[in-house]
Design a protein around this motif. Structure first.
Motif, PDB file in Angstrom:
ATOM      1  N   TYR A 252      18.648 -15.238  -6.257  1.00  0.00           N
ATOM      2  CA  TYR A 252      19.314 -13.927  -6.099  1.00  0.00           C
ATOM      3  C   TYR A 252      18.711 -13.328  -4.838  1.00  0.00           C
ATOM      4  O   TYR A 252      17.674 -13.803  -4.353  1.00  0.00           O
TER       5      TYR A 252
ATOM      6  N   HIS B 283      17.412  -2.988  -7.488  1.00  0.00           N
ATOM      7  CA  HIS B 283      17.856  -4.170  -6.741  1.00  0.00           C
ATOM      8  C   HIS B 283      17.819  -3.880  -5.235  1.00  0.00           C
ATOM      9  O   HIS B 283      18.800  -4.071  -4.525  1.00  0.00           O
TER      10      HIS B 283
ATOM     11  N   ASP C 226      10.222  -9.105  -6.103  1.00  0.00           N
ATOM     12  CA  ASP C 226      11.051  -9.774  -7.111  1.00  0.00           C
ATOM     13  C   ASP C 226      11.823 -10.871  -6.381  1.00  0.00           C
ATOM     14  O   ASP C 226      12.874 -10.621  -5.796  1.00  0.00           O
TER      15      ASP C 226
ATOM     16  N   ASP D 294      13.039 -16.458 -12.079  1.00  0.00           N
ATOM     17  CA  ASP D 294      13.150 -15.005 -11.872  1.00  0.00           C
ATOM     18  C   ASP D 294      11.763 -14.416 -12.102  1.00  0.00           C
ATOM     19  O   ASP D 294      11.342 -14.266 -13.250  1.00  0.00           O
TER      20      ASP D 294
ATOM     21  N   HIS E 206      16.462 -11.553 -20.199  1.00  0.00           N
ATOM     22  CA  HIS E 206      17.739 -12.266 -20.081  1.00  0.00           C
ATOM     23  C   HIS E 206      17.451 -13.753 -19.950  1.00  0.00           C
ATOM     24  O   HIS E 206      16.333 -14.146 -19.586  1.00  0.00           O
TER      25      HIS E 206
ATOM     26  N   HIS F  83      20.986 -14.568 -14.265  1.00  0.00           N
ATOM     27  CA  HIS F  83      21.300 -13.903 -15.534  1.00  0.00           C
ATOM     28  C   HIS F  83      22.217 -14.882 -16.263  1.00  0.00           C
ATOM     29  O   HIS F  83      23.430 -14.808 -16.150  1.00  0.00           O
TER      30      HIS F  83
ATOM     31  N   GLU G  88      10.458  -8.724 -18.663  1.00  0.00           N
ATOM     32  CA  GLU G  88      10.328  -7.960 -17.422  1.00  0.00           C
ATOM     33  C   GLU G  88      10.374  -6.442 -17.603  1.00  0.00           C
ATOM     34  O   GLU G  88      11.267  -5.776 -17.089  1.00  0.00           O
TER      35      GLU G  88
ATOM     36  N   GLU H 271       7.424  -9.528 -14.149  1.00  0.00           N
ATOM     37  CA  GLU H 271       8.481 -10.364 -14.732  1.00  0.00           C
ATOM     38  C   GLU H 271       8.036 -11.816 -14.788  1.00  0.00           C
ATOM     39  O   GLU H 271       7.667 -12.410 -13.773  1.00  0.00           O
TER      40      GLU H 271
HETATM   41  N1  GLY Z   1      15.281 -10.224 -10.882  1.00  0.00           N
HETATM   42  C1  GLY Z   1      16.505  -9.590 -10.768  1.00  0.00           C
HETATM   43  C2  GLY Z   1      17.104  -9.195 -12.063  1.00  0.00           C
HETATM   44  O1  GLY Z   1      16.773  -9.704 -13.099  1.00  0.00           O
HETATM   45  O2  GLY Z   1      18.005  -8.371 -12.093  1.00  0.00           O
END
Ligand code: GLY
Ligand code: MN
Length: 494
Positions: free
Chosen positions: A276, A290, A308, A319, A396, A403, A420, A443
């Motif tokens: 991401y 974000h 992140d 993640d 998640h 995700h 997280e 996280e």
């Molecule tokens: N690490 C980005 C998220 O989980 O939204």
């Protein structure tokens, strides 16, 4: 002369096509047996007399004649291993019989080989490659899809994902994704009104746009042994990226440099991509959940840095988030908030085992954080409500999507989830000024085992003591210097 030139061009193109599959590939790509196995399990789950129809991802334009790097649709990749656009997959519950009497239960219509296109945009497997390398018995060039003799009305259910109608029609290409979708819509009597295709209501006629998602969520949420190998690599690479960044961080570096440093480490380990857009936010920027601009040119001593970032390795994405003090030492206020988030994370990790519900995970994190904030004097009115200071969820699935698809009822063995929690205190928040600008997210990626869990992202330290210790260590990047841009001059007089 012209004929000679033509012959040379044709020979070049032929040798290009013949050589195209003769390439060095990583030795740990998932096997065709893996993908065939996934299709077989989906077939078992399909309702009687049904067919599942899946399309490759769309090519997205970046600007003018430059497209974004193509990323396969994760469901399509999961079932095929095919990494090209402009293709359609059919999986049948029951055996079908072709006009020539041949029986089959799956077909992939693939991008046709094309020497000129391959010279510009990369190798293609073509239908022959799909058969030999991906293990399909039936594969044809995409152009054949329009001629393919199939009567969708004979199936009790046609399962697919509804269309967003956001795919561009590439001029002069009648086999692009847009055309494949249009042909499918016609063949399957997808409803139209005044020529405009409509998003359909689920279960109207035999078109079903809801079931495929839940079947694939059940499958993709539980990782196989082969997937876990790749996911472990993605997570370990990401955790190493964070640990190396901790050693390199010092005041004066830019957010983008730290992003680049981590992404370089991912690539050093052959990760193709980030899972991401990377988030590196100093001070207040860490409060933007974000934040992707990573614009701050010079991070400062008093700030926390929220990172992140995670690698995508052969399609599988980690993640991981770490928050560290730029100075190498947490201030008393930073430490109090950091340790509260860590406490919430530990409380959740400790209950990660088969049977724990996602609801329990969310409430454990939220109650720990809200209670702790209240004790520190924050205006928290409810222990269980979402609030400005912790506005997101705790967990998640991760996998082919960061995700990931998966079931969100309760944990099962071989799920991989994030844990997280975070606390974000923007400037002007209703609390003592001393907290303003502090933002912390921690996280980690956790594998659910038979009786408990395994912390996959252990290689990135989490406690205050371990982070401060690691940040004291020298970094390979300490002496990495480059010329100043305005001092770079031509060596030869022009
Ligand atoms: N690490 C980005 C998220 O989980 O939204
Ligand atoms: Mn996450």
């Amino acid at each position: 002369m012209k004929i000679k030139l033509l012959v040379i061009i044709l020979l070049c193109q032929l040798s290009y096509l013949l050589n195209a599959q003769n390439i060095d590939l990583p030795s740990d790509f998932l096997s065709k047996k893996f993908y065939a196995g996934r299709r077989e399990i989906l077939r078992e789950k399909l309702p009687a007399n049904s067919v599942a129809v899946l399309f490759a991802n769309a090519i997205r334009n970046r600007a003018n004649d430059v497209d974004y790097f193509f990323h396969q649709d994760p469901d399509f990749l999961y079932l095929t291993g095919y990494k090209e656009p402009n293709s359609v997959l059919l999986i049948f519950k029951e055996l079908q019989t072709a006009n020539n009497g041949k029986q089959y239960n799956e077909i992939l219509f693939a991008q046709a080989r094309n020497a000129r296109a391959e010279m510009w945009t990369g190798r293609r497997l073509g239908s022959e490659g799909v058969k030999s390398l991906l293990g399909f018995e039936q594969s044809f060039d995409a152009v054949e899809f329009s001629r393919y003799d199939i009567n969708f009305s004979t199936f009790d259910q046609v399962l697919f994902f509804d269309f967003k109608n956001d795919v561009r029609d590439v001029p002069k290409d009648s086999t692009d994704l847009y055309d494949l979708i249009e042909k499918f819509k016609t063949k399957a009597s997808y409803p139209k009104s005044n020529g405009v295709t409509l998003a359909i209501e689920p279960t109207k006629n035999n078109l079903n746009t809801t079931t495929l998602g839940s079947l694939l969520a059940d499958m993709r949420g539980i990782k196989t042994k082969e997937e876990l190998e790749l996911l472990r690599k993605a997570v370990t690479i990401s955790a190493i990226g964070h640990a190396e960044a901790m050693k390199a961080i010092r005041p004066g570096l830019s957010e983008r440099e730290i992003q680049g440093l981590q992404e370089y480490i991912f690539k050093k380990y052959q990760a193709e991509d980030q899972g991401y857009p990377s988030i590196v936010g100093a001070g207040h920027n860490g409060c933007i959940l974000h934040y992707m601009e990573n614009y701050k040119p010079s991070i400062t001593n008093k700030e926390l840095l929220l990172m992140d970032l995670a690698a995508e390795y052969h399609g599988y994405s980690a993640d991981v988030t770490r928050t560290v003090p730029v100075s190498g030492k947490f201030s008393p206020e930073q430490k109090l908030i950091y340790e509260l988030v860590l406490r919430a994370q530990e409380a959740v990790i400790n209950i990660c085992k088969p049977g724990t519900s996602f609801k329990e995970i969310e409430s454990t994190a939220r109650i720990t954080i809200n209670k702790g904030l209240k004790e520190l004097g924050f205006p928290i009115t409810s222990e269980t409500d979402r609030n400005l200071f912790y506005p997101h969820g705790c967990s998640h699935h991760i996998g082919l999507d960061v995700h990931d698809r998966g079931n969100y009822d309760s944990l099962k063995q071989n799920m991989v989830i994030t844990v997280e929690p975070g606390i974000y205190i923007p400037e002007n928040s209703k609390c003592d000024k001393k907290w303003w600008g502090i933002s912390v997210r921690i996280e980690d990626d956790v594998l659910i085992t038979e009786r408990g869990h395994e912390l996959l992202s252990f290689a990135a330290p989490r406690t205050v003591k371990d982070i401060e210790e690691l940040m004291k260590q020298p970094s390979t990047f300490d002496n990495f210097t480059l010329p100043e841009l305005d001092k770079v001059k031509p060596t030869i007089k022009q």
